[in-house]
Design an enzyme around this catalytic site. Structure first.
Site, PDB file in Angstrom:
ATOM      1  N   GLU A   1       0.832  -1.215   0.000  1.00 25.70           N
ATOM      2  CA  GLU A   1       0.000   0.000   0.000  1.00 25.70           C
ATOM      3  C   GLU A   1       0.862   1.259   0.000  1.00 25.70           C
ATOM      4  O   GLU A   1       0.845   2.059   0.952  1.00 25.70           O
ATOM      5  CB  GLU A   1      -0.953  -0.010   1.196  1.00 25.70           C
TER       6      GLU A   1
ATOM      7  N   GLU B   1      -5.344  -8.234  -1.300  1.00 21.28           N
ATOM      8  CA  GLU B   1      -6.077  -8.074  -0.042  1.00 21.28           C
ATOM      9  C   GLU B   1      -7.526  -7.757  -0.348  1.00 21.28           C
ATOM     10  O   GLU B   1      -7.814  -6.937  -1.220  1.00 21.28           O
ATOM     11  CB  GLU B   1      -5.530  -6.919   0.813  1.00 21.28           C
TER      12      GLU B   1
HETATM   13  C1  BG6 Z   1      -4.428  -2.973   4.757  1.00 24.91           C
HETATM   14  C2  BG6 Z   1      -3.095  -3.445   5.219  1.00 24.91           C
HETATM   15  O1  BG6 Z   1      -4.423  -1.594   4.910  1.00 24.91           O
HETATM   16  O2  BG6 Z   1      -5.568  -3.345   5.428  1.00 24.91           O
HETATM   17  C3  BG6 Z   1      -3.117  -4.572   6.211  1.00 24.91           C
HETATM   18  O3  BG6 Z   1      -2.216  -3.735   4.161  1.00 24.91           O
HETATM   19  C4  BG6 Z   1      -4.293  -4.393   7.157  1.00 24.91           C
HETATM   20  O4  BG6 Z   1      -1.884  -4.609   6.862  1.00 24.91           O
HETATM   21  C5  BG6 Z   1      -5.567  -4.432   6.334  1.00 24.91           C
HETATM   22  O5  BG6 Z   1      -4.331  -5.302   8.193  1.00 24.91           O
HETATM   23  C6  BG6 Z   1      -6.848  -4.359   7.138  1.00 24.91           C
HETATM   24  O6  BG6 Z   1      -6.822  -3.270   8.028  1.00 24.91           O
HETATM   25  P1  BG6 Z   1      -7.080  -3.481   9.565  1.00 24.91           P
HETATM   26  O7  BG6 Z   1      -6.877  -2.147  10.184  1.00 24.91           O
HETATM   27  O8  BG6 Z   1      -8.479  -3.970   9.669  1.00 24.91           O
HETATM   28  O9  BG6 Z   1      -6.101  -4.487  10.026  1.00 24.91           O
END
Ligand code: BG6
Length: 477
Positions: free
Chosen positions: A182, A375
């Site tokens: 990211e 993701e």
């Molecule tokens: C993304 C990141 O921003 O979202 C992850 O690359 C992160 O590291 C994921 O865990 C989800 O966000 P969160 O705050 O729910 O863990």
């Protein structure tokens, strides 16, 4: 059922990051990662993220990353479960301070390298292809303290030393790499994205874009290096994506939405096309930014673009040109208004499967390079029933709809290498440090205070995803 037939070599898998799952935060010579300084949400994680100096000087009671889910000692059990689901790939990151504890050493920590030797061997035992993020939010504290992280040009050399070490060591184990997780996060949380403190900067925007320039040069140099070390390597960039919608058909809102999207595209424009976008001139002028560049910076960017564009997608975003209306978005990492057409998760993240198709088409139209969704997922509270079962139908629904739209986008002509839902095993939340915000197919018995056996168990979504992979995405029921 979706009408779309996924290609036979489609990379179904799951994703994690070292700092959110490994634990063992000082074991076998590992140094501190900036994430190791962050407390739980109750103790002020957000404040800690925006003021690194204060964070380094503060002693908190509890640090969620220190033990996390103990993947460091349990990776065999976890990878076995991934294999049981049929994973074709597994996205993980290599902890930078595990290999270079302070960040500026010339000689790597052998014990740290050995850990990933074992992890990759375990993956290959089951035919799982590792997909590696080189830097996922865990710049060594040493680099933050001694150099102010990516604000300093020297960090490019430290990063490249790290890249060269791992490209060579894992030459025969890893083919898929991403230079930064990211990369656009640096604009919103410079400590996470850049291991840096901007609080005392005269022109914080200038400091951020200087750091971004360093990362973009480093990313291009790493791409060059990775291809030289192994021409088979596939090196990608990685964007926190999610198309921004205008709040109304008012052209001012449309323009605002376009600007918001360009904030993120700025990075990929350089990494995938090879040059600063035309709109950057005006951006730099208006923010009074004078970038310091060295000879060769622009050439390396031009000559070493990425092989694929990876991204995370959790939601679309919504914006307005009216500051009064947009007030509502203050305090969000990625500013967004509430979209009345969408439902939201318990953490307020809006659920928009069609937004994934829109985002995929937008990115592919722009770059014409293969995409990789690395993701996606639903953070939710899971309930363990008396018999131990966990019936996470809400997660299945979320993923099913997103996979369906992914198929639609491919039918639209988008080339997609694979799909790795986030937090395939429950892990520590990056934003809040919580354990109760769970994404996994595999439940981990651990709570927000660090209590629990750390035992793993399968959720209902485990069998669902297994079937999706088995049928190569034809049976999503
Ligand atoms: C993304 C990141 O921003 O979202 C992850 O690359 C992160 O590291 C994921 O865990 C989800 O966000 P969160 O705050 O729910 O863990």
């Amino acid at each position: 059922m979706t009408n779309f037939k996924f290609p036979d070599n489609f990379l179904w898998g799951g994703a994690v990051a070292a700092n959110q799952c490994e634990g063992a935060y000082l074991e076998d010579g590992k140094g501190l990662s900036l994430v190791d300084l962050l407390p739980s949400v109750e103790e002020g994680r957000w404040d800690a993220l925006v003021d690194p100096q204060k964070t380094m000087a503060t002693k908190y009671n509890y640090y969620p990353s220190h033990e996390s889910i103990d993947f460091y000692h349990r990776y065999k059990e976890d990878i076995k479960l991934f294999a049981e689901m049929g994973f074709k790939c597994f996205r993980l990151s290599i902890s930078w301070p595990r290999i270079f504890p302070n960040g500026d050493e010339t000689v790597p920590n052998e014990k740290g390298l050995e850990f990933y030797d074992k992890v990759f061997a375990e993956c290959h035992k089951y035919g799982i292809e590792p997909v590696v993020t080189i830097n996922h939010f865990d710049t060594p504290v040493g680099l933050m303290k001694d150099y102010n992280g990516w604000a300093n040009r020297k960090t490019i050399d430290f990063y490249l030393n790290f890249c060269e070490t791992i490209f060579k060591r894992y030459k025969d184990q890893v083919k898929y790499w991403m230079t930064f997780n990211e990369i656009n996060m640096i604009l919103h949380i410079p400590m996470f994205g850049g291991g840096m403190d901007i609080t005392n900067a005269e022109n914080p925007e200038e400091m951020k874009y200087q750091a971004i320039h360093h990362q973009l040069v480093a990313s291009a140099m790493a791409t060059k290096l990775g291809h030289e070390i192994n021409p088979e390597n596939m090196i990608g960039c990685m964007l926190a994506a999610g198309t921004t919608y205008p709040n109304t058909p008012n052209p001012n809102d449309i323009w605002k939405a376009m600007e918001a999207d360009r904030e993120g595209y700025f990075f990929v424009d350089v990494q995938a096309r090879g040059y600063y976008p035309s709109y950057s001139k005006r951006l730099f002028k208006e923010k009074n930014i004078q970038l310091k560049m060295e000879d060769g910076d622009l050439e390396v960017m031009r000559d070493h673009t990425v092989d694929y564009v990876a991204f995370s997608y959790y939601s679309s975003r919504l914006t307005s040109a009216d500051p009064e209306v947009n007030k509502e978005t203050e305090g969000n990492v990625f500013a967004t208004l509430k979209n009345p057409y969408l439902k939201a998760s318990e953490w307020g993240w809006q659920i928009d499967p069609l937004g994934l198709r829109i985002t995929m088409n937008a990115i592919y139209d722009r770059y014409q390079k293969p995409l990789f969704i690395v993701e996606n997922g639903l953070g939710a509270v899971d309930k363990v029933e008396a018999d131990g079962s966990i019936n996470d139908d809400y997660r299945i629904d979320y993923l099913r709809e997103h996979v369906r739209e992914m198929g639609e986008a491919m039918e639209d002509g988008v080339e997609l290498l694979g799909y790795t839902p986030w937090g395939c095993i429950d892990l520590v939340s990056a934003g809040s440090g919580e354990m109760k915000k769970r994404y996994g197919f595999i439940y981990v018995d651990r709570d927000n205070e660090g209590k629990g056996t750390l035992n793993r168990s399968k959720k209902k979504s485990f069998d669902w995803y297994k079937k999706v992979i088995e049928t190569n995405g034809t049976d999503l029921a």
